[in-house]
Design an enzyme around this catalytic site. Structure first.
Site, short mmCIF file in Angstrom:
data_model
loop_
_atom_site.label_atom_id
_atom_site.label_comp_id
_atom_site.label_asym_id
_atom_site.label_seq_id
_atom_site.Cartn_x
_atom_site.Cartn_y
_atom_site.Cartn_z
N ASP A 10 0.74 -1.15 -0.04
CA ASP A 10 -0.02 -0.06 0.03
C ASP A 10 0.86 1.06 -0.17
O ASP A 10 2.14 1.29 0.37
CB ASP A 10 -0.85 -0.11 1.25
CG ASP A 10 -1.51 1.17 1.46
OD1 ASP A 10 -2.23 1.91 0.68
OD2 ASP A 10 -1.47 1.93 2.46
MG LIG Z 1 -2.74 3.35 3.38
#
Ligand SMILES: [Mg+2]
Length: 233
Positions: A10
């Site tokens: 991420d």
């Molecule tokens: Mg994040």
């Protein structure tokens, strides 16, 4: 046990310090209206912003409404009427220009991991903004690919997002992939629903109120080495 060969990272609040970017953008917006950036304003903005994204999840607002209404409500609370979509333009331009700060030590970890593993970015967001930030962060050379939700047509935690990613990474094997992210509801839930192992980056030691769990939990990014080594033995 299979080794992890492919690491899916991420971006926001895992590698890049989004909180800092958000603060810079808010300062810029307040300065535009010649208002001081009082510390309590940041907390207020974050609460209003979060409430608006939750309304999107409940289908009570569209994404465009979220983007502009959050600023209108915030300034309303400060006693000022603004055009939310204009404010949002300034806000998001500032994040694109200045929101590329990495957490301390991140680049070293990523550089080292890139020698032994295939690294990819998986991020929800607007393509132009995320690409600009990634480019400026210095991260790009270490990644074999970047998947941005606006590009894929799906977003985390949708299974379709991870199917899209899996179909586009050469010789992708779910059993040898690991997702690393700070969000339980997008990164960890997405991995859980898509049969990909997950590592929750949880620097503040938050508790997990959900019924699904990550396979691993780390407070610092460099703790990932021990996960990868234990898997190799
Ligand atoms: Mg994040």
């Amino acid at each position: 046990m299979d080794q992890y060969h492919t690491l899916l990272f991420d971006l926001d609040d895992t590698l890049l310090d989004f909180g800092r970017a958000e603060q810079t953008a808010l300062e810029k917006v307040l300065a535009h209206f010649e208002m001081e950036a009082a510390p309590e304003f940041f907390q207020l903005y974050r609460e209003i912003n979060k409430a608006h994204w939750e309304m999107l999840e409940r289908n009570e607002l569209t994404k465009d409404e979220v983007l502009s209404y959050r600023h209108e409500r915030f300034f309303e609370a400060l006693g000022k009427k603004v055009d939310g979509s204009k404010v949002d333009q300034l806000y998001r331009n500032t994040i694109a220009e200045h929101g590329h700060h990495l957490f301390d030590g991140t680049l070293d970890v990523i550089e080292e991991l890139s020698r032994t593993h295939r690294l990819f970015i998986i991020t929800n967001g607007v393509k132009a903004t995320q690409q600009k930030r990634l480019h400026r962060s210095g991260l790009l050379p270490y990644f074999s690919g970047v998947f941005i939700s606006e590009d894929t047509g799906y977003q985390k935690p949708m299974r379709a997002f991870f199917d899209y990613v899996a179909a586009r990474i050469e010789q992708f094997d779910r059993k040898s992939a690991l997702i690393i992210g700070d969000s339980l509801t997008s990164d960890i839930k997405g991995g859980h629903d898509s049969n990909i192992d997950t590592c929750w980056y949880n620097p503040l030691g938050k508790s997990n109120p959900f019924s699904f769990s990550p396979h691993y939990e780390i407070k610092q990014l460099n703790e990932i080495y021990s996960i990868l080594t234990s898997r190799n033995s």
